[in-house]
Enzyme design. Sequence first.
Site, PDB file in Angstrom:
ATOM      1  N   TYR A 128       0.832  -1.200   0.000  1.00  0.00           N
ATOM      2  CA  TYR A 128       0.000   0.000   0.000  1.00  0.00           C
ATOM      3  C   TYR A 128       0.869   1.253   0.000  1.00  0.00           C
ATOM      4  CZ  TYR A 128      -4.144  -2.710   0.109  1.00  0.00           C
ATOM      5  OH  TYR A 128      -5.147  -3.560  -0.266  1.00  0.00           O
ATOM      6  N   LYS A 181       2.772 -15.899  -0.005  1.00  0.00           N
ATOM      7  CA  LYS A 181       3.292 -16.187  -1.342  1.00  0.00           C
ATOM      8  C   LYS A 181       4.810 -16.354  -1.244  1.00  0.00           C
ATOM      9  CE  LYS A 181       2.474 -16.689  -5.801  1.00  0.00           C
ATOM     10  NZ  LYS A 181       1.675 -17.837  -6.316  1.00  0.00           N
ATOM     11  N   ASP A 214      -2.860 -17.906  -3.858  1.00  0.00           N
ATOM     12  CA  ASP A 214      -3.705 -18.230  -4.992  1.00  0.00           C
ATOM     13  C   ASP A 214      -4.496 -19.507  -4.739  1.00  0.00           C
ATOM     14  OD1 ASP A 214      -0.921 -18.891  -5.118  1.00  0.00           O
ATOM     15  OD2 ASP A 214      -1.247 -19.848  -7.041  1.00  0.00           O
ATOM     16  N   ASP A 238      -6.796  -7.848   2.151  1.00  0.00           N
ATOM     17  CA  ASP A 238      -7.814  -6.965   1.601  1.00  0.00           C
ATOM     18  C   ASP A 238      -8.683  -7.728   0.605  1.00  0.00           C
ATOM     19  OD1 ASP A 238      -9.248  -4.699   1.060  1.00  0.00           O
ATOM     20  OD2 ASP A 238      -7.628  -3.634   0.053  1.00  0.00           O
ATOM     21  N   ASP A 242     -12.738  -9.474   1.375  1.00  0.00           N
ATOM     22  CA  ASP A 242     -13.895  -9.142   0.547  1.00  0.00           C
ATOM     23  C   ASP A 242     -14.526 -10.410  -0.028  1.00  0.00           C
ATOM     24  OD1 ASP A 242     -13.649  -6.468   1.038  1.00  0.00           O
ATOM     25  OD2 ASP A 242     -13.386  -5.871  -1.043  1.00  0.00           O
TER      26      ASP A 242
END
Length: 352
Positions: A128, A181, A214, A238, A242
């Site tokens: 970010y 990851k 993933d 984030d 959602d």
Amino acid sequence: MIVLPGDGIGPEITAATQAVLRAASDRFDLGLVMEEHDVGHASLARHGTTVRPELLDLAKAADGLMLGPTATFDFKDEAKGQINPSKFFRKELDLFANIRPARTYPGLAAPVEDFDLVVVRENTEGFYADRNMAEGSGELLVTPDVVVSLRRITRACCERIADAACRLALRRRKRVTVVHKANVLKLGDGMFLDICRETVGRYPGIEMDEVIVDAMMAHAVRHPGRYDVIVTTNMFGDILSDLTAELSGSLGLGGSLNAGSTYAMAQAAHGSAPDIAGQDVANPYSLVLSAALLLDWHGERHQAKRFGEAARAIEAGIARLIADGNVTRDVGGSLGTAAAGAALAAEITRPT
């Protein structure tokens, strides 16, 4: 409590949430006092800035902060007073843990099996660009055709978010899933993963598993019921939170608490939805559930059980209203925003 209604549907869902909080305060003798201030476009028009500096002192002096959705995409130039309110409070109050519960509800058709999980998202660094530098942006325009985005991962931030996930897991089913990851981001996510392993090792009785991000997106859709507390870095959290909120039946049911060591901020999981603003159709329950999380945080911090009881009453009331179909259109009902807030306020105060 400092209340900042925000933009778009923000004032509507904030008003509905305040009606619920007043009902909870009356029933559980919380003594809530809500002090409302402008933020976002209303503040920009009135004060020349989306966030007045004095709001920070007010937030620090209060027992909690509630921020409605704001039009963050509109705010591009801080030199012109266009400050992202969410970023401002998360950074200035060091709200490092974004707690995002998601669950299915009886009576609401969901596309997946029943589940009840929490995403614990690191909130202060990662990719970010507006929060990973002391000054300036984490995105660099090298040439007109080349952009470099910097990602910051620190040991201190990894340790405290892993610890927050473990402490939450102790209150739930004692299982932590680390999403990463590290197969590609070997240094940053590698350090995050190692620190999570070390932290979980200090909590006897907590089980841990590790899932590459993933693959986690597929697993969350296929079998979300296997997960309890999920901890991950900023951008992954984030996106994943959602997804899990929508899997519950609607993003309008996604509660969100931004918590730090000293302060906390309730914030709806969704945006300001200007396309439906002023139409009395928005689901207020994301902000209501976020406010319930804030009550629970305050109660645990001050060992005041009645705040936790109020939070659970709000959550149970929403579940009953969903089961009865007495909700907004996005979750199968026909109520407007204000009526949904009033229905929940009545449900909380109804004799049991």
